[in-house]
Design a protein around this motif. Structure first.
Motif, PDB file in Angstrom:
ATOM      1  N   SER A  10       2.022 -38.221  17.407  1.00 47.64           N
ATOM      2  CA  SER A  10       1.663 -38.439  18.809  1.00 47.64           C
ATOM      3  C   SER A  10       0.167 -38.684  18.960  1.00 47.64           C
ATOM      4  CB  SER A  10       2.078 -37.224  19.652  1.00 47.64           C
ATOM      5  OG  SER A  10       3.475 -37.020  19.572  1.00 47.64           O
ATOM      6  N   LEU A  11      -0.640 -37.916  18.201  1.00 48.86           N
ATOM      7  CA  LEU A  11      -2.101 -38.109  18.250  1.00 48.86           C
ATOM      8  C   LEU A  11      -2.486 -39.493  17.739  1.00 48.86           C
ATOM      9  CD1 LEU A  11      -3.286 -34.603  16.964  1.00 48.86           C
ATOM     10  CD2 LEU A  11      -3.719 -35.565  19.241  1.00 48.86           C
ATOM     11  N   SER A  20      -2.744 -37.978  24.840  1.00 46.05           N
ATOM     12  CA  SER A  20      -3.565 -36.823  25.170  1.00 46.05           C
ATOM     13  C   SER A  20      -2.741 -35.547  24.952  1.00 46.05           C
ATOM     14  CB  SER A  20      -4.027 -36.905  26.616  1.00 46.05           C
ATOM     15  OG  SER A  20      -2.900 -36.796  27.491  1.00 46.05           O
ATOM     16  N   ASN A  21      -3.418 -34.393  25.048  1.00 45.77           N
ATOM     17  CA  ASN A  21      -2.699 -33.124  24.885  1.00 45.77           C
ATOM     18  C   ASN A  21      -1.560 -32.993  25.897  1.00 45.77           C
ATOM     19  OD1 ASN A  21      -4.299 -32.393  22.754  1.00 45.77           O
ATOM     20  ND2 ASN A  21      -5.604 -30.995  23.916  1.00 45.77           N
ATOM     21  N   ASP A  39       4.256 -33.137  27.262  1.00 46.95           N
ATOM     22  CA  ASP A  39       5.398 -33.701  28.000  1.00 46.95           C
ATOM     23  C   ASP A  39       6.383 -34.373  27.051  1.00 46.95           C
ATOM     24  OD1 ASP A  39       4.232 -32.814  30.317  1.00 46.95           O
ATOM     25  OD2 ASP A  39       3.306 -34.744  30.819  1.00 46.95           O
ATOM     26  N   HIS A  40       5.850 -35.102  26.054  1.00 47.72           N
ATOM     27  CA  HIS A  40       6.701 -35.851  25.124  1.00 47.72           C
ATOM     28  C   HIS A  40       7.539 -34.912  24.254  1.00 47.72           C
ATOM     29  CE1 HIS A  40       7.991 -38.918  22.314  1.00 47.72           C
ATOM     30  NE2 HIS A  40       7.415 -38.264  21.297  1.00 47.72           N
ATOM     31  N   SER A  89       4.333 -26.579  25.817  1.00 47.76           N
ATOM     32  CA  SER A  89       3.180 -26.347  26.685  1.00 47.76           C
ATOM     33  C   SER A  89       1.923 -26.950  26.062  1.00 47.76           C
ATOM     34  CB  SER A  89       2.969 -24.849  26.906  1.00 47.76           C
ATOM     35  OG  SER A  89       2.537 -24.234  25.709  1.00 47.76           O
ATOM     36  N   ILE A  90       0.906 -27.134  26.923  1.00 49.77           N
ATOM     37  CA  ILE A  90      -0.372 -27.657  26.434  1.00 49.77           C
ATOM     38  C   ILE A  90      -0.996 -26.670  25.443  1.00 49.77           C
ATOM     39  CG2 ILE A  90      -2.719 -28.276  27.101  1.00 49.77           C
ATOM     40  CD1 ILE A  90      -1.631 -29.436  29.667  1.00 49.77           C
ATOM     41  N   ASN A  91      -0.870 -25.369  25.749  1.00 57.23           N
ATOM     42  CA  ASN A  91      -1.426 -24.366  24.845  1.00 57.23           C
ATOM     43  C   ASN A  91      -0.780 -24.441  23.458  1.00 57.23           C
ATOM     44  OD1 ASN A  91      -3.247 -23.349  26.672  1.00 57.23           O
ATOM     45  ND2 ASN A  91      -1.852 -21.764  27.445  1.00 57.23           N
ATOM     46  N   THR A  92       0.503 -24.726  23.429  1.00 55.22           N
ATOM     47  CA  THR A  92       1.188 -24.863  22.144  1.00 55.22           C
ATOM     48  C   THR A  92       0.686 -26.090  21.387  1.00 55.22           C
ATOM     49  OG1 THR A  92       3.173 -23.796  23.047  1.00 55.22           O
ATOM     50  CG2 THR A  92       3.448 -25.075  21.020  1.00 55.22           C
ATOM     51  N   VAL A  93       0.440 -27.177  22.106  1.00 53.73           N
ATOM     52  CA  VAL A  93      -0.132 -28.382  21.479  1.00 53.73           C
ATOM     53  C   VAL A  93      -1.483 -28.057  20.860  1.00 53.73           C
ATOM     54  CG1 VAL A  93      -1.038 -30.697  21.892  1.00 53.73           C
ATOM     55  CG2 VAL A  93       1.089 -29.969  23.005  1.00 53.73           C
TER      56      VAL A  93
END
Length: 313
Positions: A256-257, A262-263, A268-269, A273-277
């Motif tokens: 994905s990166l 973005s984070n 979402d993909h 959660s963002i924190n998990t990313v």
């Protein structure tokens, strides 16, 4: 130009001054009617390198087929033995001839001996520098262990003939030194040897400049290429090993990166959660020791996580 199939005795008959170079290459006499290649093979000398030096010193032939064919260990043996011959035999022999030919009560004669000693000291210093700095550097290259802070260009820029003192010595002897009949023949013989000494030293310097230095330039280039290739290979194989330590989710984050997300888009993909990313990204950086997007892109391509055609370069 002499070839490997020529008889060694023919080379010596045509050029008696090759006798000294035989010793420098470690070639012993008594080789009968054998060819150059046969003699070199039997006595452990690289034929191509031997003929490169011989043809250069005799005919000035420089157009070697391939500088990579030159045996650098053979060149090193030749140069080391030449130094030993010159410093251990040639210089002290000529000095003794000079002293024997001069009247020790003559002040000018004593000054001439001093001038010769100055010349011998300069030559000794030059050759000892090569033995202390240049030869160990080349041996390190041969062993694949180049040392930093030195290269053959440094040597080449400061490499030159140290024969100005010798020319001055010859000129003074010929122009100004009075000689009686008793010592005249001795002095003439000594002068003859000094001229031969000058020619030998000039050829030695030319071999270093036109054969040895180009060969070391090639070796430096090859060593650098091998070093770069080794580093790339190590990175690839290290990364492949590290890829086993990555979880599938971490690999998904890398993909994905690389695709430029973005984070938030990654969260979402992947439905996390963002924190998990952020945690995944931190773990990826720690495991792979790769922190830049470009580095992750290379990693992903090398490890077949993405196809290079799908990456925007």
């Amino acid at each position: 130009m002499y070839e490997p199939d020529d008889r060694m005795i023919s080379l010596i008959r045509d050029n008696y001054n090759l006798l000294q170079s035989l010793g420098s290459f470690g070639i012993n006499l008594g080789f009968g009617d054998k060819t150059v290649k046969e003699v070199c093979d039997e006595q452990g000398v690289d034929t191509y390198t031997y003929l490169a030096v011989v043809n250069f010193t005799i005919n000035g032939y420089r157009d070697f087929d391939d500088v990579s064919k030159l045996s650098i260990p053979t060149l090193m043996q030749y140069l080391r033995a030449s130094h030993e011959y010159f410093l251990g035999f040639q210089l002290p022999t000529i000095r003794k001839e000079l002293v024997d030919a001069l009247d020790e009560k003559n002040n000018l004669a004593r000054l001439i001996v001093k001038l010769y000693d100055d010349y011998a000291r300069a030559i000794r210093s030059h050759m000892k520098y090569e033995e202390k700095m240049v030869f160990p550097y080349v041996e390190a290259l041969i062993n694949g262990e180049p040392t930093g802070g030195y290269d053959i260009e440094t040597y080449s820029k400061h490499h030159g003939q140290t024969d100005s003192l010798l020319r001055e010595l010859k000129s003074i002897i010929i122009k100004y030194l009075p000689s009686d009949g008793l010592h005249n023949n001795q002095l003439s013989s000594c002068l003859y040897d000094i001229y031969n000494n000058e020619e030998w030293l000039s050829q030695h310097a030319e071999v270093e400049e036109n054969i040895f230095i180009p060969a070391i330039r090639w070796l430096e280039k090859k060593t650098k290429q091998n070093d770069v290739s080794a580093k790339i290979s190590n990175m690839i194989y290290q990364n492949r090993d590290n890829s086993d330590a990555l979880s599938d989710r971490e690999k998904d984050v890398i993909v994905s990166l690389v695709q430029g997300m973005s984070n938030k888009e990654i969260a979402d993909h992947l439905c996390i959660s963002i924190n998990t990313v952020i945690t995944h990204r931190r773990n990826i950086a720690r495991k792979l020791q790769i922190h830049s997007p470009a580095g992750l892109t290379i990693y992903a391509i090398v490890n077949h996580l993405v196809d290079i055609s799908s990456v925007r370069l």
